[in-house]
Design a protein around this motif. Structure first.
Motif, PDB file in Angstrom:
ATOM      1  N   MET A   5     -19.809   7.529  15.274  1.00 33.32           N
ATOM      2  CA  MET A   5     -19.729   8.428  16.497  1.00 33.32           C
ATOM      3  C   MET A   5     -18.621   9.757  15.894  1.00 33.32           C
ATOM      4  O   MET A   5     -18.493  10.430  16.952  1.00 33.32           O
ATOM      5  CB  MET A   5     -19.624   7.857  17.810  1.00 33.32           C
ATOM      6  N   ALA A   6     -18.165   9.313  14.856  1.00 33.95           N
ATOM      7  CA  ALA A   6     -17.002  10.530  14.341  1.00 33.95           C
ATOM      8  C   ALA A   6     -17.480  11.704  14.009  1.00 33.95           C
ATOM      9  O   ALA A   6     -16.879  12.534  14.776  1.00 33.95           O
ATOM     10  CB  ALA A   6     -16.053   9.629  13.307  1.00 33.95           C
ATOM     11  N   ILE A   7     -18.778  11.631  13.627  1.00 35.69           N
ATOM     12  CA  ILE A   7     -19.286  13.026  13.399  1.00 35.69           C
ATOM     13  C   ILE A   7     -19.621  13.742  14.816  1.00 35.69           C
ATOM     14  O   ILE A   7     -19.298  14.992  14.992  1.00 35.69           O
ATOM     15  CB  ILE A   7     -20.447  13.161  12.495  1.00 35.69           C
ATOM     16  N   ILE A   8     -20.155  13.053  15.658  1.00 30.59           N
ATOM     17  CA  ILE A   8     -20.586  13.659  16.957  1.00 30.59           C
ATOM     18  C   ILE A   8     -19.127  14.229  17.802  1.00 30.59           C
ATOM     19  O   ILE A   8     -19.144  15.331  18.319  1.00 30.59           O
ATOM     20  CB  ILE A   8     -21.308  12.687  17.758  1.00 30.59           C
ATOM     21  N   ASN A   9     -18.263  13.276  17.630  1.00 35.79           N
ATOM     22  CA  ASN A   9     -16.904  13.485  18.387  1.00 35.79           C
ATOM     23  C   ASN A   9     -16.420  14.757  17.544  1.00 35.79           C
ATOM     24  O   ASN A   9     -15.639  15.690  18.418  1.00 35.79           O
ATOM     25  CB  ASN A   9     -16.170  12.477  18.371  1.00 35.79           C
ATOM     26  N   SER A  10     -16.442  14.614  16.434  1.00 31.09           N
ATOM     27  CA  SER A  10     -15.677  16.003  15.867  1.00 31.09           C
ATOM     28  C   SER A  10     -16.565  17.277  16.244  1.00 31.09           C
ATOM     29  O   SER A  10     -15.815  18.500  16.253  1.00 31.09           O
ATOM     30  CB  SER A  10     -15.667  15.898  14.340  1.00 31.09           C
ATOM     31  N   PHE A  11     -17.964  17.034  15.983  1.00 33.55           N
ATOM     32  CA  PHE A  11     -18.543  18.416  16.659  1.00 33.55           C
ATOM     33  C   PHE A  11     -18.410  18.921  18.111  1.00 33.55           C
ATOM     34  O   PHE A  11     -18.235  19.949  18.310  1.00 33.55           O
ATOM     35  CB  PHE A  11     -20.038  18.045  16.299  1.00 33.55           C
ATOM     36  N   ILE A  12     -18.239  17.844  18.934  1.00 34.06           N
ATOM     37  CA  ILE A  12     -17.946  18.074  20.199  1.00 34.06           C
ATOM     38  C   ILE A  12     -16.592  18.809  20.284  1.00 34.06           C
ATOM     39  O   ILE A  12     -16.312  19.680  21.221  1.00 34.06           O
ATOM     40  CB  ILE A  12     -18.097  16.994  21.162  1.00 34.06           C
ATOM     41  N   SER A  13     -15.557  18.321  19.823  1.00 30.94           N
ATOM     42  CA  SER A  13     -14.392  18.785  19.636  1.00 30.94           C
ATOM     43  C   SER A  13     -14.326  20.278  19.328  1.00 30.94           C
ATOM     44  O   SER A  13     -13.598  21.211  19.794  1.00 30.94           O
ATOM     45  CB  SER A  13     -13.334  18.163  18.895  1.00 30.94           C
ATOM     46  N   TRP A  14     -15.110  20.616  18.238  1.00 26.16           N
ATOM     47  CA  TRP A  14     -15.071  22.082  17.697  1.00 26.16           C
ATOM     48  C   TRP A  14     -16.068  22.957  18.956  1.00 26.16           C
ATOM     49  O   TRP A  14     -15.502  24.040  18.944  1.00 26.16           O
ATOM     50  CB  TRP A  14     -16.191  22.063  16.603  1.00 26.16           C
ATOM     51  N   LEU A  15     -16.978  22.303  19.268  1.00 24.81           N
ATOM     52  CA  LEU A  15     -17.725  23.142  20.549  1.00 24.81           C
ATOM     53  C   LEU A  15     -16.903  23.318  21.649  1.00 24.81           C
ATOM     54  O   LEU A  15     -16.911  24.535  22.040  1.00 24.81           O
ATOM     55  CB  LEU A  15     -19.032  22.228  20.721  1.00 24.81           C
ATOM     56  N   ILE A  16     -15.884  22.460  22.214  1.00 22.17           N
ATOM     57  CA  ILE A  16     -15.054  22.790  23.181  1.00 22.17           C
ATOM     58  C   ILE A  16     -14.103  23.846  22.865  1.00 22.17           C
ATOM     59  O   ILE A  16     -14.229  24.827  23.665  1.00 22.17           O
ATOM     60  CB  ILE A  16     -14.189  21.469  23.674  1.00 22.17           C
ATOM     61  N   LYS A  17     -13.569  23.861  21.915  1.00 17.02           N
ATOM     62  CA  LYS A  17     -12.518  24.965  21.391  1.00 17.02           C
ATOM     63  C   LYS A  17     -13.273  26.111  21.374  1.00 17.02           C
ATOM     64  O   LYS A  17     -12.934  27.151  22.009  1.00 17.02           O
ATOM     65  CB  LYS A  17     -11.891  24.715  20.274  1.00 17.02           C
ATOM     66  N   LYS A  18     -14.404  26.115  20.974  1.00 18.33           N
ATOM     67  CA  LYS A  18     -15.111  27.423  20.868  1.00 18.33           C
ATOM     68  C   LYS A  18     -15.561  28.019  22.090  1.00 18.33           C
ATOM     69  O   LYS A  18     -15.369  29.108  22.458  1.00 18.33           O
ATOM     70  CB  LYS A  18     -16.252  27.435  19.912  1.00 18.33           C
ATOM     71  N   ARG A  19     -16.230  27.176  22.881  1.00 19.58           N
ATOM     72  CA  ARG A  19     -16.874  27.585  24.198  1.00 19.58           C
ATOM     73  C   ARG A  19     -15.944  27.863  25.263  1.00 19.58           C
ATOM     74  O   ARG A  19     -16.006  28.788  26.075  1.00 19.58           O
ATOM     75  CB  ARG A  19     -17.876  26.388  24.550  1.00 19.58           C
ATOM     76  N   MET A  20     -14.878  27.154  25.226  1.00 19.70           N
ATOM     77  CA  MET A  20     -13.841  27.353  26.461  1.00 19.70           C
ATOM     78  C   MET A  20     -13.356  28.807  26.188  1.00 19.70           C
ATOM     79  O   MET A  20     -12.889  29.237  27.216  1.00 19.70           O
ATOM     80  CB  MET A  20     -12.774  26.349  26.287  1.00 19.70           C
ATOM     81  N   HIS A  21     -12.978  29.180  24.842  1.00  9.72           N
ATOM     82  CA  HIS A  21     -12.471  30.585  24.760  1.00  9.72           C
ATOM     83  C   HIS A  21     -13.685  31.543  25.272  1.00  9.72           C
ATOM     84  O   HIS A  21     -12.917  32.583  25.841  1.00  9.72           O
ATOM     85  CB  HIS A  21     -12.273  30.944  23.152  1.00  9.72           C
ATOM     86  N   ASN A  22     -14.716  31.506  25.244  1.00  5.89           N
ATOM     87  CA  ASN A  22     -15.801  32.167  25.724  1.00  5.89           C
ATOM     88  C   ASN A  22     -15.969  32.181  27.144  1.00  5.89           C
ATOM     89  O   ASN A  22     -15.979  33.309  27.758  1.00  5.89           O
ATOM     90  CB  ASN A  22     -17.157  31.901  25.333  1.00  5.89           C
ATOM     91  N   ILE A  23     -15.517  30.993  27.679  1.00  3.62           N
ATOM     92  CA  ILE A  23     -15.638  30.734  29.275  1.00  3.62           C
ATOM     93  C   ILE A  23     -14.391  31.637  29.889  1.00  3.62           C
ATOM     94  O   ILE A  23     -14.599  32.181  30.726  1.00  3.62           O
ATOM     95  CB  ILE A  23     -15.590  29.448  29.762  1.00  3.62           C
ATOM     96  N   GLU A  24     -13.312  31.585  28.975  1.00  9.55           N
ATOM     97  CA  GLU A  24     -11.842  32.185  29.540  1.00  9.55           C
ATOM     98  C   GLU A  24     -12.301  33.886  29.463  1.00  9.55           C
ATOM     99  O   GLU A  24     -11.765  34.385  30.378  1.00  9.55           O
ATOM    100  CB  GLU A  24     -10.839  31.760  28.682  1.00  9.55           C
ATOM    101  N   LEU A  25     -13.079  34.255  28.402  1.00 14.21           N
ATOM    102  CA  LEU A  25     -13.359  35.664  28.526  1.00 14.21           C
ATOM    103  C   LEU A  25     -13.973  36.311  29.812  1.00 14.21           C
ATOM    104  O   LEU A  25     -13.758  37.219  30.415  1.00 14.21           O
ATOM    105  CB  LEU A  25     -14.418  36.011  27.277  1.00 14.21           C
ATOM    106  N   PHE A  26     -15.222  35.201  30.151  1.00 15.89           N
ATOM    107  CA  PHE A  26     -15.860  36.029  31.171  1.00 15.89           C
ATOM    108  C   PHE A  26     -15.129  35.827  32.544  1.00 15.89           C
ATOM    109  O   PHE A  26     -15.339  36.318  33.647  1.00 15.89           O
ATOM    110  CB  PHE A  26     -17.525  35.394  31.291  1.00 15.89           C
ATOM    111  N   MET A  27     -14.277  34.749  32.745  1.00 13.62           N
ATOM    112  CA  MET A  27     -13.243  34.629  33.929  1.00 13.62           C
ATOM    113  C   MET A  27     -12.399  35.646  33.942  1.00 13.62           C
ATOM    114  O   MET A  27     -12.003  36.050  34.811  1.00 13.62           O
ATOM    115  CB  MET A  27     -12.547  33.213  33.785  1.00 13.62           C
ATOM    116  N   ASN A  28     -11.829  36.188  32.669  1.00 15.47           N
ATOM    117  CA  ASN A  28     -10.931  37.362  32.765  1.00 15.47           C
ATOM    118  C   ASN A  28     -11.513  38.621  32.835  1.00 15.47           C
ATOM    119  O   ASN A  28     -10.963  39.965  33.169  1.00 15.47           O
ATOM    120  CB  ASN A  28     -10.191  37.369  31.433  1.00 15.47           C
TER     121      ASN A  28
END
Length: 507
Positions: free
Chosen positions: A1-24
């Protein structure tokens, strides 16, 4: 599951930045999407009809394009279903989400384009996981499997390569490989036609799996969990699935079912995460651990407008843009989407709980309220009052509905609550009194109309036998999928049918 967890971690950081953009920058993001939508559809039938090419502002868009109900968009949708191209959207529409609504028997067919599937529905699913993992960084949900209840689909009668069915079935049919790997049961079981057989096979196919998360409509998921407990001969779902940690739920108000879930999932480690996903689009996600308010998702290819309920029924109703709304006001949701819906009133009502960022709560349906004497009782009022009365009397409900009550002279003078209790209150009269007082607290118009019993009398509460609502759903072919129990109605058609079923000996 290490690959999946690493992918999710990368996805979270990338997507949370975009969410913050439309919030702002919410207004800029919405304006950009309006222009994208108009540009994509400018050469369609509806685009030419309203000359999308010359629309240069939100104000011109509001003035030129009327607010549409389903019946007004239906001729365009039927043209598209027959295989005609460029009607509502500029790319082929290969799926139609079938929605029968809550009180009517006629079906609605909501176009689902490739763009709306990928940019809206799938992004909503990914963001659901991203936000959850962001809030719970120690989560282990990817170490196991997830159960997502779905409906079924069939070929369109006009084009065999075009599918019609529940949105959930369309999503399951087109899931990316990574998502398919994580879910159970098999696609063959998930897309079965017959609901009761599907429920049984899903329970048996998942009972010995490492289930870490659930997704679905609370009413239908509850039936699955109860069946799993029956098969396993257990009372606590954690005895079956010890690693279960979250239920992603939406489709209906969760509060009437909350106590039942606490009864079979008493562990405090279970998280409840609310979503606002409809056939027409994915609109909102719970983004805070301590609040079920929904963050309005502004970059999914949906342009939003909000119609005050005072405008409902007017010939030329006015709508508000995002920067014009206020908190705690009931609005009908109006959307224009990359699925080819233009200024479409979907039938849901919402209130804003925050304006920075924009967060909402679902309050009901434009046709799901009672207004006998001007009390304007909406579903959210009813659910909150019912929850309070249940808490005070240690009761819990399976289902409920409300309609006007007629006395022996045929005069409407009260509200009639028909409730199927999971656990009945010891004193129904006291329960009714608590319910009435709670309604007065959450709705000042109701309180005014109840003054000295002059206009509106004390509610009438009828307890019906277990299975009454389920039998009504089954008899009316509303099993599974997106089907919901009608909560409130201005007439007695549905409530009388439930009462007739209650008197039957064949439940």
């Amino acid at each position: 599951m290490a690959i999946i967890n690493s992918f999710i971690s990368w996805l979270i950081k990338k997507r949370m930045h975009n969410i913050e953009l439309f919030m702002n920058y919410p207004h800029e993001v919405q304006q950009e999407w309006l222009q994208k939508l108009l540009l994509a559809a400018q050469d369609t039938v509806i685009g030419k009809q309203y000359d999308f090419k010359s629309i240069t502002s939100a104000e011109i868009f509001r003035q030129r394009v009327p607010i549409h109900t389903y019946e007004q968009l239906k001729p365009y949708i039927e043209q598209s279903m027959r295989g005609e191209s460029n009607i509502l959207w500029n790319t082929p529409t290969k799926w139609y989400a079938k929605s029968s609504g809550t009180t009517g028997s006629k079906s609605k067919y909501i176009p689902v384009t490739q763009e709306s599937l990928e940019e809206c529905h799938y992004n909503g699913g990914k963001d659901m996981l991203c936000i959850y993992c962001h809030n719970y960084p120690e989560t282990m949900i990817f170490d196991g499997k997830g159960i997502a209840l779905s409906g079924t689909h069939r070929p369109n009668e006009f084009q065999q390569d075009v599918l019609v069915g529940d949105l959930s079935a369309i999503i399951v049919e087109n899931l990316p490989i990574w998502a398919e790997f994580h879910r159970v049961p098999s696609k063959q079981i998930s897309l079965m036609d017959e609901w009761e057989s599907k429920l049984e096979q899903t329970a048996r196919a998942t009972i010995d799996k490492n289930i870490t998360n659930l997704s679905g409509v609370p009413s239908w998921m509850l039936l699955l969990l109860k069946r799993v407990l029956q098969i396993a001969d257990k009372k606590d779902i954690h005895e079956v699935w010890p690693n279960l940690e979250v239920f992603f739920h939406g489709g209906v108000n969760f509060s009437p079912y909350k106590q039942q879930y606490l009864d079979i999932m008493p562990s405090k480690t279970i998280n409840y995460f609310e979503t606002y996903n409809a056939s027409e689009g994915f609109f909102g996600l719970q983004d805070q651990k301590d609040s079920n308010e929904l963050l309005l998702m502004l970059d999914y290819g949906i342009y939003y407008e909000f119609m005050p309920m005072s405008e409902l029924g007017k010939e030329n109703p006015k709508s508000l843009l995002l920067h014009e709304v206020d908190k705690n006001v009931n609005y009908a949701l109006i959307i224009s989407t990359n699925g080819g819906l233009w200024r479409y009133m979907i039938g849901d009502t919402i209130q804003f709980t925050s304006l920075s960022p924009y967060r909402i709560m679902i309050t009901g349906r434009t046709k799901s309220f009672i207004n006998v004497f001007g009390e304007e009782l909406i579903e959210d009022n009813a659910s909150k009052a019912l929850e309070y009365a249940c808490q005070r009397t240690h009761a819990s409900t399976a289902e409920f509905t409300v309609a006007p009550f007629e006395n022996e002279e045929g005069i409407i003078n009260a509200h009639h609550w028909v409730i199927e209790f999971e656990k009945e209150p010891e004193d129904l009269e006291y329960f009714t009194e608590l319910l009435d007082n709670a309604l007065k607290t959450v709705n000042s118009d109701y309180e005014a109309k109840r003054y000295h019993n002059m206009l509106l009398k004390m509610p009438v509460v009828t307890s019906v036998k277990s299975g009454s609502f389920y039998t009504w759903m089954k008899q009316n072919h509303k099993m599974g999928g997106q089907h919901k129990v009608p909560r409130m109605s201005g007439n007695r058609i549905f409530i009388d049918e439930i009462l007739t079923i209650n008197l039957s000996e064949n439940l």
